[in-house]
Write an enzyme that holds these catalytic residues in place. Sequence first.
Site, mmCIF file in Angstrom:
data_model
loop_
_atom_site.group_PDB
_atom_site.id
_atom_site.type_symbol
_atom_site.label_atom_id
_atom_site.label_comp_id
_atom_site.label_asym_id
_atom_site.label_seq_id
_atom_site.Cartn_x
_atom_site.Cartn_y
_atom_site.Cartn_z
ATOM 1 N N GLU A 208 -0.273 -28.627 5.860
ATOM 2 C CA GLU A 208 -0.103 -29.537 4.816
ATOM 3 C C GLU A 208 1.492 -29.865 4.225
ATOM 4 O OE1 GLU A 208 -2.598 -31.696 3.994
ATOM 5 O OE2 GLU A 208 -4.370 -30.720 4.475
ATOM 6 N N CYS A 242 4.518 -33.965 -2.692
ATOM 7 C CA CYS A 242 4.322 -34.577 -1.502
ATOM 8 C C CYS A 242 3.948 -36.015 -0.806
ATOM 9 C CB CYS A 242 3.431 -33.883 -0.831
ATOM 10 S SG CYS A 242 1.220 -33.732 -0.468
#
Length: 454
Positions: A208, A242
């Site tokens: 990720e 993010c």
Amino acid sequence: MDCIETILKKQKTFFESGKTKGLQFRLESLAKLKKNIIDNEKDIMDALKKDLGKSNFESYSTEIGIVLNEISFIEKNLKSWATPKKVKTPITNFKASSHIYPEPYGNTLIISPWNYPFQLSIVPLIGSIAAGNTSVIKPSSTSFYTSRIIEKILNENFNSSYIHVITGERGKKLLDKKFDYIFYTGSVPIGKIVMKKASKYLTPITLELGGKSPCIVDTEGDLKLFAKRIVWGKFLNSGQTCVAPDYLLVHKNIKNEMINYIINYIKKFYGENPENNEEYTRIINEKQFNRLISLLDIKKIIYGGDYNKDSLYISPTLMNNVTWEDSIMGEEIFGPILPILEYEELDEVVKMINSHSKPLALYFFSNNKNKIEKIINEIPFGGGCINDTVMHLSSPYLPFGGVGTSGMGAYHGKKSFDTFTHYKSILKRSNLVDPNFRYPPYSDKINTVKKILK
């Protein structure tokens, strides 16, 4: 304190005992985890405040609450997910039945980052527990206080042969050990290292990562509402998200109007001086602070640009007339600075975004259905929202993950269970019937095969 080798050996032995595979054991483990999170809620919030200056509202809504909701969702569905499924069998396997058995990988390693240090440590762990694995968790040393509370909650309430947190210098050695699955959340450069280390044992991984997530604003729609949602998503956690909008692509005809709305909402959310606002998050450390300050171009700042190194404060900042040649467009910003670019045609936007790495998230604001479909169908990205930001991350029904350099694999909800599960395919053959056409000598049996396989 056990050494890493001892912990891994104990976890391997415990996994092989088969206890982690029991549905009741998994559900009890999830319930215990939930209870201990609730019992330690104040300490978790205090730790997040010390690490990032997060308000209690942000700490609960973006970290603790997300985790508790994930546990509740998985508790409700786990029995169904963990049950072997019977599927159709083709005529070529007459007479037989086909089944898919979900089984855990074994011993998993979870490495988490500092920006949402509690959520991004625990949500992958929930998936690992649900699938029936044992787990080692390596939280970020940068978010020191949150890592300590994670260590306390897990190591004091779970046996190290099942779940164990490793912090500090010892954690650096973990990637050299053999695991059955590795789940990493963090930067692209470290993601490459994780992938290289995993290749030694051909260990399956989820990465990720991140990237520059575009936020596109079309002329058609409620610009005031659009600005409100963009400001929230960008400056949540002081931009250290993010999936935060990394840069704004605004149609030239409404750019000035949009900028005015954005400034108004920054003031409405955080006041004229956000440094005095206790609900405005701080930058995690001096290293990140210095990196962000180096990206500022005073000639292009149209709002904000204030900072205080002593308090690790950077104000919500807008930079206008930015181009891809500017240094701020050369990397993921991961902070409260929003570069603004303009466009005239949507084809120009598609070409621009597709000429760079595939983003983790994309946000498109428009009421035009044809334009919406164009963006969704012509630009590859991990996931995103139409007429909102960040909120796709909160749904347990939507898999979350990147594509290309923004990551591989996904999790959340059912996908968390899937990620930490190997699906074993089983064909159960009857001994009552045994068609002869597949056995030698073949002679003219090919004609039979052609009738079946076509």
